[in-house]
Design an enzyme around this catalytic site. Structure first.
Site, PDB file in Angstrom:
ATOM      1  N   SER A   1       0.812  -1.216   0.000  1.00  0.00           N
ATOM      2  CA  SER A   1       0.000   0.000   0.000  1.00  0.00           C
ATOM      3  C   SER A   1       0.851   1.275   0.000  1.00  0.00           C
ATOM      4  CB  SER A   1      -0.956  -0.048   1.196  1.00  0.00           C
ATOM      5  OG  SER A   1      -1.952   0.933   1.103  1.00  0.00           O
TER       6      SER A   1
ATOM      7  N   ASP B   1      10.956   5.032  -9.827  1.00  0.00           N
ATOM      8  CA  ASP B   1      10.617   5.519 -11.163  1.00  0.00           C
ATOM      9  C   ASP B   1      11.210   6.887 -11.459  1.00  0.00           C
ATOM     10  OD1 ASP B   1       9.260   3.193 -11.517  1.00  0.00           O
ATOM     11  OD2 ASP B   1       7.249   4.045 -11.380  1.00  0.00           O
TER      12      ASP B   1
ATOM     13  N   LYS C   1      -0.738  -3.994  -3.230  1.00  0.00           N
ATOM     14  CA  LYS C   1      -2.020  -3.401  -2.823  1.00  0.00           C
ATOM     15  C   LYS C   1      -1.979  -1.925  -3.185  1.00  0.00           C
ATOM     16  CE  LYS C   1      -5.149  -2.571   1.078  1.00  0.00           C
ATOM     17  NZ  LYS C   1      -5.230  -1.109   0.971  1.00  0.00           N
TER      18      LYS C   1
END
Length: 462
Positions: free
Chosen positions: A343, A354, A368
């Site tokens: 999460s 990224d 999740k």
């Protein structure tokens, strides 16, 4: 024509039934008029059938406001799910689910019972383990309730433990990530929602809950876990040479402030000496407050997208960007994660990966990445269900996929592709806990984050 039919039915009823019928008709008229532009004939027909089902079994002696509000509640839930649930569901489908639930009750049923039955039937059809209905009613001993400290989800009618919280009774008792809880206090949990199951786990402080657990590679067994009220220490830190180690166990309301405080204390502890890099450990971090994870990602980024949300409604779909200011002064960052990293913790890992700000070591994360939204209901209560999915800066979905590490440390059977794969048994130990993954992390950072130098150093240790 539907209303004329209702009126004809009313004339055939007793005076009390006429009152209820008129109330029901007006409720439907207001709901349908507010949504008429977006409703097709199937939806209107299904709502009229729901009207008749409710009228046929509701207690005719219930007060007017009571009956009217219960019916309004059902329609509010239908409207909100049809409009905002992450997967498309039509008004007619939801109304039919409600009608089916109501028909299972005898004549003279209390309005609240009918509303609850209809709402719970709709939620059970969503296939959303996080969907729940809260009536805003608390038990008298709510202030004395304890819990065991697990983050979990519901899979095939069983509770799957994402991770026990650091220092929680569950962790101390031996609950592990991936455990399936199939029984609570010697009762099966089949048919329960996640919220209902978690309510059974909670109880008075000082008592114990008996969990029946099925663990991969072993038979099912019973485990007693004490219920307590405990506080999770969100952040702790250490320094290994010129490498700062920051452990984030959970994203609570003060995590970002605690991070800033910890970084200041680390600088004081090192006497102002320059650090070569940072290790951020989010292993077995089940998540917490997404806003705090976004703030932490922002703290280590100068610019770029942190995370985005995408759903059926444009409203609520957002993009979160970083602002100038890197608390780590652009020093190298290594993230440690495992299959219980979930999460909000995955949002932090994905944002730094990224944006080419961090290298990730460990196993594929849990996966999740969905957003639940709370919708207030009138006159009271709220309903919660999944409305959006998280998207990484690379435009990839987190939910069901997880975040892949650059350096894979074994222990996860799911496919994970990295630029290097390491057996954890070959890693040196570090810290009081003789942590092998941390040992590999320190070795990697000390070798200038060079994969070749790191793997050669591991071979020499053998």
């Amino acid at each position: 024509m539907a209303y004329k039919r209702d009126a004809d039915v009313c004339r055939m009823k007793t005076k009390s039934k006429v009152c209820v019928c008129i109330i029901t008709m007006f409720v439907f008229a207001s709901i349908l008029s507010s949504n008429a532009a977006g409703q097709n004939s199937d939806g209107q027909r299904a709502l009229n059938i729901l009207n008749e089902a409710y009228l046929s079994v509701v207690n005719k002696n219930a007060g007017r406001n009571y009956s009217e509000n219960s019916l309004k509640l059902i329609h509010q839930v239908i409207e909100k799910i049809a409009r905002s649930y992450i997967e498309p569901l039509s008004i007619s489908e939801l109304a039919n689910y409600s009608s089916s639930a109501i028909r299972g009750y005898p004549s003279g049923t209390d309005p609240k019972s009918l509303a609850n039955a209809a709402i719970h039937e709709m939620l059970s059809r969503l296939d959303d383990p996080y969907a729940k209905f809260d009536e805003h009613s608390k038990p008298r001993n709510a202030g004395r309730l304890g819990n065991i400290g697990i983050e979990a989800t519901m899979i095939d009618g069983q509770i799957k433990v994402i991770a026990p919280l650091d220092g929680s009774p569950a962790q101390k008792a031996g609950v592990q990530p991936g455990d399936l809880i199939i029984g609570i206090d010697r009762e099966k949990i089949n048919g329960l929602t996640l919220e209902e199951a978690m309510k059974r786990i909670r109880g008075p402080c000082g008592t114990e809950v008996l969990l029946q657990i099925r663990r991969k590679g072993s038979r099912k067994f019973d485990l007693s876990v004490p219920r307590t009220r405990f506080q999770v220490k969100e952040i702790r830190y250490d320094v290994f040479g010129d490498i700062a180690y920051i452990r984030i166990t959970f994203f609570g309301p003060n995590t970002e402030k605690l991070l800033r405080k910890s970084l200041g204390e680390i600088r004081q502890k090192t006497g102002g000496a320059g650090l070569s890099g940072y290790i951020i450990d989010i292993r077995s971090n089940p998540g917490g407050l997404v806003g705090q994870a976004i703030l932490l990602a922002d703290a280590f980024l100068e610019n770029g997208m942190i995370v985005g949300t995408s759903g059926r409604q444009v409203k609520g779909s957002r993009r979160y960007n970083a602002h100038r200011g890197d608390l780590a002064d652009n020093k190298p960052i290594l993230i440690l994660q495992n299959e219980a990293t979930a999460s909000a913790a995955e949002i932090l890992a994905a944002a730094l990966r990224d944006n080419h700000r961090a290298v990730i070591m460990g196993t594929r994360s849990y996966g999740k990445g969905i957003v639940q939204t709370r919708f207030p209901l009138t006159p009271k209560g709220q309903i919660t269900f999944t409305t959006h999915k998280f998207l990484t800066a690379a435009g990839k979905q987190i939910d069901g996929r997880g975040i892949l590490p650059h350096i894979v440390v074994n222990g996860d059977t799911r496919p994970a592709y990295g630029i290097a794969t390491v057996s954890i048994n070959h890693c040196p130990t570090a810290g009081k806990a003789r942590d092998r993954m941390l040992g590999c992390g320190i070795l990697f950072m000390s070798k200038g984050r060079s994969i070749d130098a790191f793997t050669q150093a591991l071979q020499q240790l053998e």
